[in-house]
Motif scaffolding. Structure first.
Motif, mmCIF file in Angstrom:
data_model
loop_
_atom_site.group_PDB
_atom_site.id
_atom_site.type_symbol
_atom_site.label_atom_id
_atom_site.label_comp_id
_atom_site.label_asym_id
_atom_site.label_seq_id
_atom_site.Cartn_x
_atom_site.Cartn_y
_atom_site.Cartn_z
ATOM 1 N N PRO A 169 0.794 -1.240 0.000
ATOM 2 C CA PRO A 169 0.000 0.000 0.000
ATOM 3 C C PRO A 169 0.821 1.282 0.000
ATOM 4 O O PRO A 169 0.284 2.368 -0.174
ATOM 5 C CB PRO A 169 -0.820 -0.126 1.293
ATOM 6 C CG PRO A 169 -0.029 -1.040 2.169
ATOM 7 C CD PRO A 169 0.612 -2.016 1.231
ATOM 8 N N GLY A 170 2.120 1.184 0.168
ATOM 9 C CA GLY A 170 2.959 2.383 0.199
ATOM 10 C C GLY A 170 3.099 2.909 1.614
ATOM 11 O O GLY A 170 2.397 2.492 2.541
ATOM 12 N N GLY A 171 4.021 3.822 1.783
ATOM 13 C CA GLY A 171 4.277 4.365 3.112
ATOM 14 C C GLY A 171 4.659 5.826 3.030
ATOM 15 O O GLY A 171 4.462 6.491 2.008
ATOM 16 N N GLU A 197 11.787 1.494 -0.690
ATOM 17 C CA GLU A 197 11.396 2.206 -1.905
ATOM 18 C C GLU A 197 10.527 1.336 -2.804
ATOM 19 O O GLU A 197 9.557 1.811 -3.401
ATOM 20 C CB GLU A 197 12.644 2.675 -2.651
ATOM 21 C CG GLU A 197 13.432 3.753 -1.909
ATOM 22 C CD GLU A 197 14.730 4.101 -2.616
ATOM 23 O OE1 GLU A 197 14.788 4.007 -3.856
ATOM 24 O OE2 GLU A 197 15.700 4.468 -1.922
ATOM 25 N N GLY A 198 10.864 0.057 -2.890
ATOM 26 C CA GLY A 198 10.084 -0.846 -3.733
ATOM 27 C C GLY A 198 8.677 -1.074 -3.226
ATOM 28 O O GLY A 198 7.796 -1.501 -3.976
ATOM 29 N N ALA A 199 8.453 -0.790 -1.945
ATOM 30 C CA ALA A 199 7.118 -0.928 -1.354
ATOM 31 C C ALA A 199 6.362 0.397 -1.357
ATOM 32 O O ALA A 199 5.314 0.514 -0.720
ATOM 33 C CB ALA A 199 7.231 -1.453 0.076
ATOM 34 N N GLY A 200 6.894 1.390 -2.060
ATOM 35 C CA GLY A 200 6.172 2.653 -2.205
ATOM 36 C C GLY A 200 6.494 3.712 -1.181
ATOM 37 O O GLY A 200 5.810 4.734 -1.115
ATOM 38 N N TRP A 201 7.542 3.508 -0.372
ATOM 39 C CA TRP A 201 7.991 4.550 0.539
ATOM 40 C C TRP A 201 8.920 5.501 -0.216
ATOM 41 O O TRP A 201 9.595 5.106 -1.166
ATOM 42 C CB TRP A 201 8.726 3.941 1.728
ATOM 43 C CG TRP A 201 7.874 3.107 2.639
ATOM 44 C CD1 TRP A 201 6.990 2.128 2.283
ATOM 45 C CD2 TRP A 201 7.853 3.155 4.060
ATOM 46 N NE1 TRP A 201 6.417 1.563 3.392
ATOM 47 C CE2 TRP A 201 6.935 2.182 4.508
ATOM 48 C CE3 TRP A 201 8.537 3.909 5.012
ATOM 49 C CZ2 TRP A 201 6.665 1.956 5.850
ATOM 50 C CZ3 TRP A 201 8.277 3.692 6.355
ATOM 51 C CH2 TRP A 201 7.345 2.737 6.770
ATOM 52 N N GLU A 225 8.978 12.173 7.180
ATOM 53 C CA GLU A 225 7.904 11.821 8.117
ATOM 54 C C GLU A 225 8.355 10.736 9.085
ATOM 55 O O GLU A 225 7.902 10.699 10.230
ATOM 56 C CB GLU A 225 6.679 11.341 7.337
ATOM 57 C CG GLU A 225 6.049 12.386 6.445
ATOM 58 C CD GLU A 225 4.979 11.776 5.561
ATOM 59 O OE1 GLU A 225 3.815 11.774 5.992
ATOM 60 O OE2 GLU A 225 5.305 11.307 4.454
ATOM 61 N N THR A 226 9.237 9.837 8.602
ATOM 62 C CA THR A 226 9.627 8.665 9.386
ATOM 63 C C THR A 226 11.133 8.472 9.352
ATOM 64 O O THR A 226 11.764 8.639 8.309
ATOM 65 C CB THR A 226 8.951 7.395 8.819
ATOM 66 O OG1 THR A 226 7.533 7.578 8.818
ATOM 67 C CG2 THR A 226 9.304 6.170 9.641
ATOM 68 N N LEU A 227 11.687 8.103 10.501
ATOM 69 C CA LEU A 227 13.068 7.644 10.588
ATOM 70 C C LEU A 227 13.032 6.122 10.663
ATOM 71 O O LEU A 227 12.272 5.557 11.456
ATOM 72 C CB LEU A 227 13.754 8.191 11.839
ATOM 73 C CG LEU A 227 13.827 9.712 11.992
ATOM 74 C CD1 LEU A 227 14.370 10.075 13.369
ATOM 75 C CD2 LEU A 227 14.678 10.330 10.895
ATOM 76 N N PRO A 284 1.782 -5.313 7.025
ATOM 77 C CA PRO A 284 2.307 -5.025 8.369
ATOM 78 C C PRO A 284 1.491 -5.640 9.504
ATOM 79 O O PRO A 284 2.054 -5.994 10.544
ATOM 80 C CB PRO A 284 2.272 -3.487 8.430
ATOM 81 C CG PRO A 284 2.334 -3.048 7.011
ATOM 82 C CD PRO A 284 1.565 -4.087 6.247
ATOM 83 N N GLU A 285 0.206 -5.804 9.315
ATOM 84 C CA GLU A 285 -0.635 -6.289 10.404
ATOM 85 C C GLU A 285 -0.793 -7.802 10.425
ATOM 86 O O GLU A 285 -1.077 -8.368 11.480
ATOM 87 C CB GLU A 285 -2.030 -5.639 10.312
ATOM 88 C CG GLU A 285 -2.020 -4.120 10.394
ATOM 89 C CD GLU A 285 -1.410 -3.619 11.690
ATOM 90 O OE1 GLU A 285 -1.638 -4.263 12.742
ATOM 91 O OE2 GLU A 285 -0.721 -2.579 11.650
ATOM 92 N N GLY A 286 -0.600 -8.449 9.285
ATOM 93 C CA GLY A 286 -0.924 -9.872 9.221
ATOM 94 C C GLY A 286 0.197 -10.779 8.789
ATOM 95 O O GLY A 286 -0.070 -11.912 8.357
ATOM 96 N N SER A 287 1.433 -10.320 8.908
ATOM 97 C CA SER A 287 2.550 -11.103 8.352
ATOM 98 C C SER A 287 3.340 -11.880 9.395
ATOM 99 O O SER A 287 4.340 -12.511 9.047
ATOM 100 C CB SER A 287 3.507 -10.163 7.613
ATOM 101 O OG SER A 287 3.990 -9.144 8.481
ATOM 102 N N GLN A 288 2.922 -11.879 10.654
ATOM 103 C CA GLN A 288 3.749 -12.493 11.690
ATOM 104 C C GLN A 288 3.964 -13.978 11.447
ATOM 105 O O GLN A 288 5.091 -14.482 11.587
ATOM 106 C CB GLN A 288 3.132 -12.278 13.071
ATOM 107 C CG GLN A 288 4.014 -12.784 14.200
ATOM 108 C CD GLN A 288 3.591 -12.246 15.555
ATOM 109 O OE1 GLN A 288 3.049 -11.159 15.668
ATOM 110 N NE2 GLN A 288 3.834 -13.024 16.598
#
Length: 313
Positions: A169-171, A197-201, A225-227, A284-288
């Motif tokens: 979904p990007g970040g 970057e490949g995931a849309g960040w 926005e994020t470190l 991020p929420e369902g990959s554990q």
């Protein structure tokens, strides 16, 4: 490819030739030398009993998360760039059946690899280390190691993870803080930031396809926005530091700590370990559960609750 790496490889050719290594030697435990740490992880995931040693031995914390064989393997040094250069006489004495390198495949390096095969008298295989070609790398290496049946499932899983990662979904915009002071970073287009970057960040550090040092003033000017970091020490040190944590508009900057044991999720080294980051970025929420199973397949051990990325308040 750096001059240091080229010199190491050419020098190794002489040492191996003197050792009388010949193709067609019998397959045995420890008969595969990894030219660098990315190749070592690749061999470890597919046929760890074949690995002669580590180019750079994992740290104590990393070894605790790996099967006992990891600690038993010697540190051989690197035939490729990255880490302490190998002791060529010691490597030659192992009389390996095959040297595997995993990474850069530019034309110059392909030419050098071909020359090395001739000089060594032992096969030297260069596997394309591109992130998007991990499934192909697994299959190619598995054939070399007679592990193709066991590796087929891992290659298929890697392909599924990468498909989901491409559709992530990007970040947010981010700055990748390497090291304990956070002032080394991967610039846009570098291997160090490819998983994000490949995931849309969006990487705020300028484009250079490299890693380098920056200043805190540059980070402030970029205003991410994020470190993102792999260093718990850095994350702890900047917890309430307004220069790092407060954006120009007064909002608090987010801090994401990615796991670094037994190997880092973003790079360090750029090998199959990056699949773990891809799996998380895709979901991020369902990959554990996916990450727990993948960790076990890559490393041979996994805790009941796998290490996951942490958002630091």
């Amino acid at each position: 490819m750096t001059t240091t790496r080229r010199a190491a490889l050419i020098g190794a050719g002489t040492a191996f030739a003197l050792a009388g290594c010949a193709p067609g030697a019998s397959r045995a435990a420890g008969d595969i030398v990894a030219a660098g740490q990315p190749a070592a992880l690749l061999v470890w995931a597919l046929a760890r009993e074949r690995l002669a040693g580590w180019p750079r031995k994992p740290t104590g914390g990393a070894l605790a998360a790996l099967p006992p064989l990891a600690a038993d393997l010697p540190e051989l040094g690197a035939l490729a760039s990255g880490g302490r250069p190998a002791n060529l006489e010691a490597i030659a004495a192992l009389k390996p059946r095959l040297v595997i390198d995993y990474g850069d495949t530019d034309p110059e390096y392909r030419t050098l690899a071909d020359r090395m095969k001739t000089r060594l008298g032992v096969d030297w295989r260069l596997i394309d280390g591109a992130l998007t070609k991990i499934p192909e790398a697994i299959r190619e290496t598995a054939l070399l190691l007679d592990a193709d049946q066991a590796a087929a499932g891992l290659a298929d899983e890697a392909a599924r993870i990468l498909d989901r990662w491409r559709g992530a979904p990007g970040g947010s915009s981010f700055y990748y803080a390497r090291g304990n002071d956070g002032l080394e970073t991967g610039f846009r287009g570098s291997l160090a930031t490819e998983v994000l970057e490949g995931a849309g960040w969006t990487n705020v550090a300028g484009e250079s396809n490299d890693i380098g040092r920056v200043t805190r003033e540059q980070v402030v000017a970029w205003d991410p926005e994020t470190l993102v970091t792999l260093s718990p020490a850095f994350a702890a040190a900047i917890g309430n530091d307004p220069v790092w944590r407060v954006r120009r508009d007064g909002r608090r900057r987010r801090l994401l700590l990615l796991p670094d044991q037994p190997f880092g999720w973003a790079d360090r080294p750029p090998s199959l370990n990056r699949l773990l980051a891809c799996a998380w970025l895709a979901d991020p929420e369902g990959s554990q559960a996916t990450i727990a199973g993948l960790s076990r397949r890559l490393y041979g051990m996994a805790p009941a609750v796998p290490a996951m990325p942490q958002w630091i308040p």
